[in-house]
Design an enzyme around this catalytic site. Structure first.
Site, PDB file in Angstrom:
ATOM      1  N   ASP A 246     -25.809 -59.980 -33.901  1.00  0.00           N
ATOM      2  CA  ASP A 246     -25.926 -61.440 -33.801  1.00  0.00           C
ATOM      3  C   ASP A 246     -27.051 -61.957 -34.690  1.00  0.00           C
ATOM      4  O   ASP A 246     -27.922 -62.715 -34.244  1.00  0.00           O
ATOM      5  CB  ASP A 246     -26.161 -61.857 -32.348  1.00  0.00           C
ATOM      6  CG  ASP A 246     -25.965 -63.367 -32.137  1.00  0.00           C
ATOM      7  OD1 ASP A 246     -25.261 -63.988 -32.949  1.00  0.00           O
ATOM      8  OD2 ASP A 246     -26.520 -63.911 -31.164  1.00  0.00           O
TER       9      ASP A 246
ATOM     10  N   ALA B  67     -29.811 -70.052 -19.985  1.00  0.00           N
ATOM     11  CA  ALA B  67     -28.717 -69.900 -19.039  1.00  0.00           C
ATOM     12  C   ALA B  67     -29.074 -68.934 -17.922  1.00  0.00           C
ATOM     13  O   ALA B  67     -28.626 -69.091 -16.791  1.00  0.00           O
ATOM     14  CB  ALA B  67     -27.465 -69.423 -19.769  1.00  0.00           C
TER      15      ALA B  67
ATOM     16  N   LYS C 161     -40.209 -63.690 -19.825  1.00  0.00           N
ATOM     17  CA  LYS C 161     -38.877 -64.206 -19.531  1.00  0.00           C
ATOM     18  C   LYS C 161     -38.536 -63.840 -18.088  1.00  0.00           C
ATOM     19  O   LYS C 161     -38.479 -62.659 -17.746  1.00  0.00           O
ATOM     20  CB  LYS C 161     -37.866 -63.614 -20.499  1.00  0.00           C
ATOM     21  CG  LYS C 161     -36.434 -64.096 -20.299  1.00  0.00           C
ATOM     22  CD  LYS C 161     -35.538 -63.468 -21.348  1.00  0.00           C
ATOM     23  CE  LYS C 161     -34.089 -63.893 -21.201  1.00  0.00           C
ATOM     24  NZ  LYS C 161     -33.228 -63.277 -22.234  1.00  0.00           N
TER      25      LYS C 161
END
Length: 728
Positions: free
Chosen positions: A335, A208, A227
């Protein structure tokens, strides 16, 4: 980063289509970040050789004062609020594995690499056009003495030691020192893109907020994941100011960087460098590349694939050590799920994705915002207007991960998010009857998945649980209790002086694979038994003798990402579609025979470093060519008794051979067909994972050669640019 922003947003997340994010740059695309627990649960790859590049000389003092400019302010920078400097864990005791009895390995020493910095920046729109390709490499962050067998090991490793490092006292190891760079330089030549000292090798995936690329660091010639995040995407994704509760991508990324740059643990993915030019549009995170990908993917769960209990125990111990380290440094992950547990080719697993993580002053503060992936949220996080502590929710999520690894399904499922919350809070955990587990394991799961957080097992007790410690034979010691010379694995509570891995070696299923076939074939020295590009319908188990593994010097093979293949089918051949033929960075970039102009001493030194790296790569590639004895091939490895050849073709959709196999001596083999392989790995779950690790290690050899060939091919252009550069 894979979290639900708030309870109010949960329904929206449940309805939204899943999207893959490129997170943590671990050489594979991050897990699907928004996960509703529907009836179909969907939670959501040998060290690479390093060539030494001489350290750049110190920059000469400026002849005159530079004009005053505002101090650059990196986008991510900010106070490391609440995050204390972590206490470094004592180095673990070495785990020296005995070499195979038929090998006489030379000893290879390693030393820590010197710190180096990247420099200048030149924005380029073609960066955004790189897409769709695949790549894998074997990476190991251990800087320690190791044994390199004479046969069965990568020829690349031996050539590196014998030729490229002949003048060095030590072979360089990975540089784990975190760096921050505020200038960025991009050069393109002959289809290659250089980002500072990094050569972009392949595009890995899109998320995203950015893309993930596989890169070769020309300073240590190791592969990393980069990244690339567009700042405008982060800023435009920020929620409205009036009472919005959605997650802020910018803040998530800042927090992730803040945590990753300080957390240094063998089971946590390492952040090596952040490149952020304040005037540029990109923020780049350079991270450890985890070639194995997630331990269990969304696709694997859809097929109800699961891990054997013994393998789940091995992975779970690594996960526990990492989480204990985080909690010991007052960090809550927030998470945890199988997609955020990544595996190296060595079989070691590491935690990743800290976008939902929190840092506390004491570690026991209460939270109000509901972060995480729905299927792995603790019950106390699902109640309206609730306040909860972070550490117990991590324990619950870790228990849900273990359950998922063991049974191939999430602990609770429901057709929508509202019903899922009701089920998790009110229904007991059920264990599928078709998957038998031990009573100790059932007790551990029950205590980790307890509804009441006050009654849930704590980390200290968890690390002493009979299942985790094999009846207290291999207890783990909490990070905060370690003394000098101890590690979580090796401490005064361990009996016998052996680590868990040393006392429980992985069984060798390759020998068993050889027994499924009685069809033997004998080849003579010099025979070509497989050719690169041919279709593969069988593999060979080497009974005796030695074979050479050759790849074409000009046309390197295109391969399916083994992390995708192995994770998509856990070792079942031909399970994952290959990428489009020829897709890759090269075709997406403007081809040029020139490089950007050298404008100052700093840019000149940067170019000198690239030239030295390309020269070393050229020497190395030519040594592989000389070893092959032909002008068109490179000898990258040798295989001996007990090893497989030809299995990589059977794990790709195209079934094409990725290398040529030539007999170095008289060779006796057993022929194993595609059908026999499928039947064997389906009947022996652990065999799938052993074959998977074998393939990852072999792919690393081809990966590294391809990267070095790319670097070799630009040597003439780099040299010419230096010859034409003005003197400063």
């Amino acid at each position: 980063m894979g979290c639900v922003g708030s309870k109010e947003d949960a329904a929206d997340v449940a309805k939204a289509p899943p999207r893959a994010e490129a997170g943590n740059g671990n050489g594979h695309v991050d897990a699907v970040k928004a996960q509703a627990a529907a009836a179909q649960p969907a939670p959501a790859a040998a060290p690479a050789p390093a060539l030494l590049v001489e350290a750049p000389p110190p920059a000469p003092p400026a002849a005159q004062a530079a004009p005053a400019v505002p101090t650059p302010q990196p986008l991510y920078n900010g106070p490391d609020q609440g995050l204390p400097a972590p206490r470094q864990a004592p180095p673990p005791a070495p785990q020296g594995a005995a070499p195979p009895p038929h090998h006489g390995p030379p000893r290879r020493e390693r030393s820590e690499l010197k710190k180096r910095q990247g420099t200048e920046y030149e924005e380029d729109s073609d960066w955004d056009q790189c897409s769709t390709a695949n790549f894998n490499v074997d990476e190991d962050a251990q800087a320690k003495d190791c044994e390199v067998p004479a046969v069965g090991a990568s020829v690349m490793e031996k050539a590196l030691h014998n030729s490229l490092f002949a003048q060095e006292k030590h072979v360089p190891g990975p540089d784990n020192v975190y760096k921050e760079t505020t200038t960025l330089r991009i050069d393109k030549v002959k289809g290659c893109m250089f980002v500072n000292q990094y050569l972009v090798v392949r595009f890995l995936g899109r998320g995203a907020c950015g893309k993930v690329f596989l890169c070769l660091n020309t300073y240590d010639l190791r592969l990393y994941a980069m990244k690339a995040v567009r700042k405008v995407d982060l800023e435009s994704s920020q929620p409205p100011q009036q009472g919005a509760k959605k997650r802020n991508p910018m803040e998530d990324l800042k927090r992730e960087i803040m945590i990753m740059k300080k957390m240094k643990h063998t089971n946590i993915v390492t952040l090596s460098e952040v490149i952020d030019d304040p005037a540029g549009s990109k923020l780049l995170l350079v991270m450890e590349y985890m070639e194995g990908g997630p331990v269990l993917t969304r696709e694997a769960l859809e097929k109800r694939e699961r891990l054997p209990e013994s393998l789940a125990l091995q992975y779970f111990r690594d996960m526990i050590k990492a989480l204990d380290y985080l909690h010991g440094n007052k960090v809550v992950h927030g998470d945890l799920k199988p997609e955020n547990v990544l595996m190296a080719a060595s079989g070691e697993v590491k935690l990743s994705d800290f976008g939902c993580s929190k840092v506390f002053a004491t570690g026991n503060e209460y939270l109000e915002r509901c972060n995480g992936t729905p299927a792995f949220l603790a019950p106390e996080m699902m109640k309206p207007n609730t306040r909860y502590r972070g550490r117990p929710t991590d324990v619950y999520a870790l228990g849900a991960c273990l359950y998922t690894l063991l049974f191939g399904r999430i602990p609770f499922s429901a057709p929508n998010l509202y019903k899922l919350f009701q089920v998790v809070q009110n229904e007991p955990v059920k264990y599928p009857p078709d998957v038998p587990i031990t009573e100790e394991l059932k007790d551990l799961l029950a205590r980790m998945l307890t509804k009441n957080p006050r009654e849930r097992i704590g980390m200290s007790e968890l690390m002493r649980h009979p299942w985790l410690t094999m009846n207290n034979r291999f207890p783990l010691k909490p990070y905060r209790e370690l003394r000098e010379g101890e590690s979580q694995e090796m401490h005064n509570g361990v009996m016998g002086g052996l680590t868990f891995a040393e006392a429980n070696p992985k069984p060798d299923f390759l020998t068993g694979l050889a027994n499924v076939s009685r069809h033997e074939r004998v080849f003579q020295e010099g025979d070509i038994i497989m050719r690169q590009g041919d279709q593969g319908t069988y593999l060979l188990y080497v009974v005796s003798g030695t074979v050479d593994i050759l790849v074409k010097w000009v046309t390197m093979p295109r391969r399916t990402n083994s992390a995708q293949v192995a994770q998509g089918q856990q070792g079942v051949p031909g399970a994952k579609p290959a990428a489009k033929p020829g897709a890759g960075v090269d075709e997406m970039m403007e081809d040029s025979d020139t490089m950007s102009p050298i404008v100052d001493e700093e840019s000149r030194q940067h170019r000198v470093n690239l030239m030295r790296a390309s020269q070393k790569a050229g020497e190395f590639v030519r040594s592989l060519q000389a070893n092959a004895g032909t002008t068109r091939d490179l000898l990258i490895a040798q295989r001996g008794p007990g090893e497989l050849v030809g299995e990589m073709a059977l794990f790709s959709k195209s079934l094409l051979r990725t290398a040529t196999v030539r007999c170095a001596t008289k060779v006796v083999t057993r022929v194993i067909t595609h059908e026999q392989l499928v039947e064997y790995v389906m009947a022996n779950p652990l065999a799938k994972h052993q074959v998977r690790e074998v393939i990852l290690k072999k792919e690393s050899e081809i990966t590294m050669v391809e990267a070095l060939v790319k670097l070799t091919n630009v040597q003439d252009v780099i040299t010419a640019s230096l010859e034409q550069a003005p003197q400063f």
